[in-house]
Design an enzyme around this catalytic site. Sequence first.
Site, PDB file in Angstrom:
ATOM      1  N   HIS A  19       0.840  -1.201   0.000  1.00  0.00           N
ATOM      2  CA  HIS A  19       0.000   0.000   0.000  1.00  0.00           C
ATOM      3  C   HIS A  19       0.873   1.248   0.000  1.00  0.00           C
ATOM      4  O   HIS A  19       0.642   2.188  -0.766  1.00  0.00           O
ATOM      5  CB  HIS A  19      -0.893   0.052   1.248  1.00  0.00           C
ATOM      6  CG  HIS A  19      -1.917  -1.012   1.339  1.00  0.00           C
ATOM      7  ND1 HIS A  19      -2.099  -1.763   2.482  1.00  0.00           N
ATOM      8  CD2 HIS A  19      -2.856  -1.443   0.457  1.00  0.00           C
ATOM      9  CE1 HIS A  19      -3.093  -2.616   2.292  1.00  0.00           C
ATOM     10  NE2 HIS A  19      -3.559  -2.446   1.072  1.00  0.00           N
ATOM     11  N   LYS A  38     -15.620  -7.767   5.657  1.00  0.00           N
ATOM     12  CA  LYS A  38     -14.486  -8.521   6.194  1.00  0.00           C
ATOM     13  C   LYS A  38     -14.520  -8.390   7.715  1.00  0.00           C
ATOM     14  O   LYS A  38     -15.118  -7.471   8.255  1.00  0.00           O
ATOM     15  CB  LYS A  38     -13.169  -7.958   5.657  1.00  0.00           C
ATOM     16  CG  LYS A  38     -13.067  -7.950   4.149  1.00  0.00           C
ATOM     17  CD  LYS A  38     -11.807  -7.232   3.719  1.00  0.00           C
ATOM     18  CE  LYS A  38     -11.738  -7.109   2.213  1.00  0.00           C
ATOM     19  NZ  LYS A  38     -10.549  -6.362   1.775  1.00  0.00           N
ATOM     20  N   ARG A  88      -2.528  -6.414  -7.689  1.00  0.00           N
ATOM     21  CA  ARG A  88      -1.346  -7.224  -7.396  1.00  0.00           C
ATOM     22  C   ARG A  88      -1.164  -8.317  -8.424  1.00  0.00           C
ATOM     23  O   ARG A  88      -0.062  -8.666  -8.790  1.00  0.00           O
ATOM     24  CB  ARG A  88      -1.469  -7.859  -6.011  1.00  0.00           C
ATOM     25  CG  ARG A  88      -1.362  -6.903  -4.869  1.00  0.00           C
ATOM     26  CD  ARG A  88      -1.537  -7.646  -3.577  1.00  0.00           C
ATOM     27  NE  ARG A  88      -2.741  -8.457  -3.648  1.00  0.00           N
ATOM     28  CZ  ARG A  88      -3.768  -8.368  -2.820  1.00  0.00           C
ATOM     29  NH1 ARG A  88      -3.730  -7.537  -1.817  1.00  0.00           N
ATOM     30  NH2 ARG A  88      -4.825  -9.128  -2.971  1.00  0.00           N
ATOM     31  N   SER A  92      -2.982  -7.705   3.013  1.00  0.00           N
ATOM     32  CA  SER A  92      -3.274  -7.520   4.434  1.00  0.00           C
ATOM     33  C   SER A  92      -3.707  -8.822   5.081  1.00  0.00           C
ATOM     34  O   SER A  92      -3.307  -9.129   6.209  1.00  0.00           O
ATOM     35  CB  SER A  92      -4.358  -6.457   4.617  1.00  0.00           C
ATOM     36  OG  SER A  92      -3.898  -5.204   4.203  1.00  0.00           O
TER      37      SER A  92
END
Length: 158
Positions: free
Chosen positions: A17, A41, A90, A128
Amino acid sequence: MQIAVYPGTFDPITNGHTDLIERAAKRFGRVIVAIHRSTPKKPAFSWEERVELAQIVLANHKNVTVEAFDGLLVDFARSHQSGVILRGLRAVSDFEYEFQLASMNRHLAPEIETLFMTPDEHYAYVSSSLVREIAALGGDVTGFVHDNVVAALKQRLG
């Protein structure tokens, strides 16, 4: 001055990030790291903690601010006079979901463009959720996150 919004949950903010934010900060007059308060989440950190950690990590970047938000991202972007939403990709597996989000955002706010950026190849595999999992299992995450985030993960996850 063009303003870019970089949204996410940032649970926690990773070096991937930060890499993207640092590069965006060189190209935009202002970058707003927009941390969504509610998420489907199950975050390890509250939104207040996620904001605080991001502020610590990004403190040396004068044209970067961190804010929490609720509601639609396009409404947040409009309220901050941003014409750009930044999203990180990504891997190819990210593309389908990100493409759907970008298309929906374009439908809701055609004046706002979504720009995709990829992290440095050193961080292309860092997420993460993987960082949280490694930390929860007692692994070393120092290469993936800022030192303050390492300490927060150790305190939270043991």
